[in-house]
Design an enzyme around this catalytic site. Structure first.
Site, mmCIF file in Angstrom:
data_model
loop_
_atom_site.group_PDB
_atom_site.id
_atom_site.type_symbol
_atom_site.label_atom_id
_atom_site.label_comp_id
_atom_site.label_asym_id
_atom_site.label_seq_id
_atom_site.Cartn_x
_atom_site.Cartn_y
_atom_site.Cartn_z
ATOM 1 N N GLU A 100 0.853 -1.190 0.000
ATOM 2 C CA GLU A 100 0.000 0.000 0.000
ATOM 3 C C GLU A 100 0.892 1.245 0.000
ATOM 4 O O GLU A 100 0.478 2.320 0.423
ATOM 5 C CB GLU A 100 -0.986 -0.019 1.163
ATOM 6 C CG GLU A 100 -0.379 -0.268 2.519
ATOM 7 C CD GLU A 100 -1.425 -0.462 3.600
ATOM 8 O OE1 GLU A 100 -2.183 0.476 3.852
ATOM 9 O OE2 GLU A 100 -1.465 -1.548 4.198
ATOM 10 N N CYS A 141 -3.586 -3.642 4.363
ATOM 11 C CA CYS A 141 -2.670 -4.678 4.867
ATOM 12 C C CYS A 141 -3.107 -6.088 4.472
ATOM 13 O O CYS A 141 -2.361 -7.046 4.643
ATOM 14 C CB CYS A 141 -2.560 -4.582 6.380
ATOM 15 S SG CYS A 141 -2.152 -2.925 6.935
ATOM 16 N N HIS A 201 -2.395 -10.056 12.135
ATOM 17 C CA HIS A 201 -1.870 -8.824 11.555
ATOM 18 C C HIS A 201 -1.602 -7.892 12.741
ATOM 19 O O HIS A 201 -2.492 -7.666 13.571
ATOM 20 C CB HIS A 201 -2.883 -8.180 10.596
ATOM 21 C CG HIS A 201 -2.529 -6.760 10.299
ATOM 22 N ND1 HIS A 201 -1.355 -6.429 9.687
ATOM 23 C CD2 HIS A 201 -3.148 -5.585 10.601
ATOM 24 C CE1 HIS A 201 -1.268 -5.113 9.586
ATOM 25 N NE2 HIS A 201 -2.354 -4.575 10.138
HETATM 26 N N1 CAA Z 1 1.387 3.213 30.813
HETATM 27 C C1 CAA Z 1 0.891 2.116 30.226
HETATM 28 N N2 CAA Z 1 -0.127 2.158 29.302
HETATM 29 C C2 CAA Z 1 -0.625 3.356 28.979
HETATM 30 C C3 CAA Z 1 -0.144 4.548 29.568
HETATM 31 C C4 CAA Z 1 0.901 4.443 30.537
HETATM 32 N N3 CAA Z 1 1.432 5.519 31.130
HETATM 33 N N4 CAA Z 1 -0.848 5.576 29.050
HETATM 34 C C5 CAA Z 1 -1.743 5.065 28.161
HETATM 35 N N5 CAA Z 1 -1.596 3.717 28.121
HETATM 36 C C6 CAA Z 1 -2.334 2.768 27.274
HETATM 37 C C7 CAA Z 1 -3.804 3.070 27.166
HETATM 38 O O1 CAA Z 1 -4.531 2.618 28.276
HETATM 39 C C8 CAA Z 1 -4.146 2.311 25.877
HETATM 40 O O2 CAA Z 1 -4.258 0.928 26.168
HETATM 41 P P1 CAA Z 1 -5.668 0.150 25.898
HETATM 42 O O3 CAA Z 1 -5.977 0.346 24.443
HETATM 43 O O4 CAA Z 1 -5.369 -1.251 26.261
HETATM 44 O O5 CAA Z 1 -6.668 0.840 26.776
HETATM 45 C C9 CAA Z 1 -2.888 2.473 25.045
HETATM 46 O O6 CAA Z 1 -1.851 2.874 25.949
HETATM 47 C C10 CAA Z 1 -3.002 3.467 23.904
HETATM 48 O O7 CAA Z 1 -3.310 4.710 24.437
HETATM 49 P P2 CAA Z 1 -4.579 5.575 23.940
HETATM 50 O O8 CAA Z 1 -5.821 4.807 24.154
HETATM 51 O O9 CAA Z 1 -4.467 6.912 24.572
HETATM 52 O O10 CAA Z 1 -4.436 5.665 22.368
HETATM 53 P P3 CAA Z 1 -3.506 6.568 21.458
HETATM 54 O O11 CAA Z 1 -4.042 7.942 21.354
HETATM 55 O O12 CAA Z 1 -2.086 6.413 21.849
HETATM 56 O O13 CAA Z 1 -3.735 5.855 20.047
HETATM 57 C C11 CAA Z 1 -3.865 4.153 18.418
HETATM 58 C C12 CAA Z 1 -3.552 4.469 19.868
HETATM 59 C C13 CAA Z 1 -5.325 4.527 18.113
HETATM 60 C C14 CAA Z 1 -3.676 2.679 18.183
HETATM 61 C C15 CAA Z 1 -2.895 4.985 17.510
HETATM 62 O O14 CAA Z 1 -1.573 4.586 17.744
HETATM 63 C C16 CAA Z 1 -3.176 4.856 16.033
HETATM 64 O O15 CAA Z 1 -4.014 5.547 15.469
HETATM 65 N N6 CAA Z 1 -2.431 3.929 15.348
HETATM 66 C C17 CAA Z 1 -2.557 3.737 13.887
HETATM 67 C C18 CAA Z 1 -3.825 2.962 13.522
HETATM 68 C C19 CAA Z 1 -3.747 1.487 13.858
HETATM 69 O O16 CAA Z 1 -2.676 0.900 13.957
HETATM 70 N N7 CAA Z 1 -4.920 0.859 14.031
HETATM 71 C C20 CAA Z 1 -4.980 -0.568 14.305
HETATM 72 C C21 CAA Z 1 -6.182 -1.246 13.659
HETATM 73 S S1 CAA Z 1 -6.204 -0.889 11.893
HETATM 74 C C22 CAA Z 1 -5.028 -1.947 11.233
HETATM 75 O O17 CAA Z 1 -4.621 -2.888 11.838
HETATM 76 C C23 CAA Z 1 -4.517 -1.648 9.847
HETATM 77 C C24 CAA Z 1 -3.157 -1.065 9.958
HETATM 78 O O18 CAA Z 1 -2.162 -1.771 9.939
HETATM 79 C C25 CAA Z 1 -3.050 0.388 10.086
#
Ligand code: CAA
Length: 413
Positions: A81, A113, A244
């Site tokens: 992609e 993906c 994945h």
């Molecule tokens: N210590 C430990 N853990 C902590 C923490 C700390 N101090 N602070 C936060 N966390 C945890 C949160 O609790 C959360 O865990 P859970 O999901 O288990 O609750 C985790 O860290 C992530 O924190 P946030 O919920 O605040 O999320 P974020 O704003 O960091 O965003 C994300 C996370 C949405 C995955 C972001 O990284 C993102 O958009 N990534 C790209 C999209 C993606 O990968 N999506 C996956 C599905 S789509 C797919 O698979 C296709 C692909 O390849 C893209």
């Protein structure tokens, strides 16, 4: 006749960033990235690399390791992609760089993906369609995952390629006959034609992934069911389950969902196990899923290649111990399409298990956040390869609206 993957070869760029350093620069606790997302390091492409050089290097490493003459390749499929042109496919550049002959079916596949799995299944069908065919299929999944600097997706970037030789009587992984599929039009992650970085609705994308897993696994389980003893646990049927993996915590969430789905499918088991779901799912994750995530935690998201990076590195680390065992694989592509399928590790795996992952990870150069940002902002400029560059090919720039490639030795000469 069995059909599947005879051998893997992996390529990851030489530069890497420690996520602890990124956390400090972005003012977030390091544990949020290392525990919350499960990522420790991410690979960064050098300015002389693009998706063509990543894919072609993985392909060259595979042909060398397997001692396969490029003329023996009758089908070349490249899943990505990170396309470099709206019309001209990455695969035809790779075909040229690898010296594969003109009698070859060559094309690029795209569905986020999921395209790596689409390519693998298409190649397996091509092999099954003419079992006596002398030539083999080469499938390469390659990507450079890019999000905006400073965005929530930033720590889930990565880059890499996995090449797979698909043929009858494979020595590394025999594909099963049944798979469950799921598809639906969602806007969870996409990259409009004029953009280098993906647009992502992060939390929604996680929900879409889990919905697709539910659909694909339910479909698979209905096919599996006639042969299934009602009380047979997941771990009796599958030695490992790979997902994945955009970031390792996604696989933790996916495995928790899968365990629940599997239990719910048998009402008697569900009633007995529901109160213990969280503990049992965590134990099942440690036994079946955790060990497949080591490479992804150190490379990051490789989009189409991610699931196959998990498989190649699992077989490299544990292939001999898994001989004769069945593995489950879940492939997800945003947008979306998903597939749950299985395959068996044949006893011959020992001879072909080294995909080069350990050696590549041991030889990387770690950069600081400033250098990382410079590399990401510049992208593929076609600059000279860095010292110690391990790729087989380099991108040398765009001239006359054409992309140009060379061997690093030729450039240095
Ligand atoms: N210590 C430990 N853990 C902590 C923490 C700390 N101090 N602070 C936060 N966390 C945890 C949160 O609790 C959360 O865990 P859970 O999901 O288990 O609750 C985790 O860290 C992530 O924190 P946030 O919920 O605040 O999320 P974020 O704003 O960091 O965003 C994300 C996370 C949405 C995955 C972001 O990284 C993102 O958009 N990534 C790209 C999209 C993606 O990968 N999506 C996956 C599905 S789509 C797919 O698979 C296709 C692909 O390849 C893209």
């Amino acid at each position: 006749m069995s059909v599947g993957i005879d051998r893997f070869a992996v390529y990851v760029p030489q530069y890497a960033l420690r996520l602890g350093d990124l956390a400090v620069a972005r003012g977030v606790p390091p544990e949020k990235l290392t525990e919350g997302l499960g990522v420790r390091e991410m690979a960064i492409a050098a300015p002389c690399e693009d998706v063509v050089t990543l894919a072609a290097t993985a392909g060259a490493r595979l042909l060398r390791a397997a001692e396969v003459d490029p003329a023996e390749i009758g089908m070349l499929l490249v899943a990505t992609e990170t396309g470099v042109d709206h019309s001209k496919p990455v695969s035809i550049f790779v075909h040229d760089l690898l010296g594969i002959g003109p009698r070859c079916r060559v094309y690029e596949l795209k569905h986020a993906c999921y395209a790596g799995t689409a390519a693998l299944m298409t190649a397996a069908d091509w092999v099954r369609a003419a079992p006596g065919r002398a030539r083999q299929a080469l499938v390469i999944a390659a990507d450079i995952a890019r999000y905006e600097i400073g965005s929530p997706g930033e720590p889930t970037q990565g880059a890499g390629a996995v090449a797979m030789l698909v043929r009858p009587e494979p020595r590394a992984f025999v594909l099963g006959e049944q798979s469950g599929t799921y598809a639906g039009n969602v806007h969870d992650f996409w990259r409009p034609l004029d953009r280098r970085e993906a647009i992502v609705d992060g939390k929604y994308s996680v929900a879409c992934y889990l919905d697709a897993l539910t659909g694909a696994f339910t479909d698979y389980r209905a096919l599996e069911r006639p042969a299934l003893e009602p009380e047979e646990a997941l771990s009796d049927r599958l030695a490992r389950i790979l997902y994945h993996t955009p970031f390792p915590k996604m696989a933790t969430k996916a495995h928790r969902r899968l365990v629940e789905l599997d239990w719910r499918a048998t009402r008697a088991r569900w009633a007995a196990l529901e109160p213990r779901l969280e503990d049992e799912a965590a134990a099942s994750y440690r036994a079946l899923a955790a060990s497949g995530l080591e490479a992804v935690a150190r490379i990051g998201n490789t989009y189409t290649a991610s699931l196959y990076l998990c498989l190649a590195s699992l077989l490299e680390a544990e292939g001999r111990a898994l001989a004769g065992r069945r593995l489950g694989l879940f492939s997800y592509g945003s947008g979306c399409c998903a597939e749950f399928f299985t395959g068996v590790v044949p006893p011959s795996v020992g001879a072909v298990a080294d995909a080069g992952v350990g050696a590549l990870l041991g030889g990387r150069t770690f950069v600081d956040v400033e250098a990382y940002e410079r590399l990401i902002r510049a992208g593929d400029t076609g600059a000279a390869p860095p010292p110690g560059f391990a790729g087989d090919f380099v991108f040398t720039g765009v001239r006359d609206a054409r992309r140009h490639y060379a061997r690093p030795g030729v450039l240095a000469a």
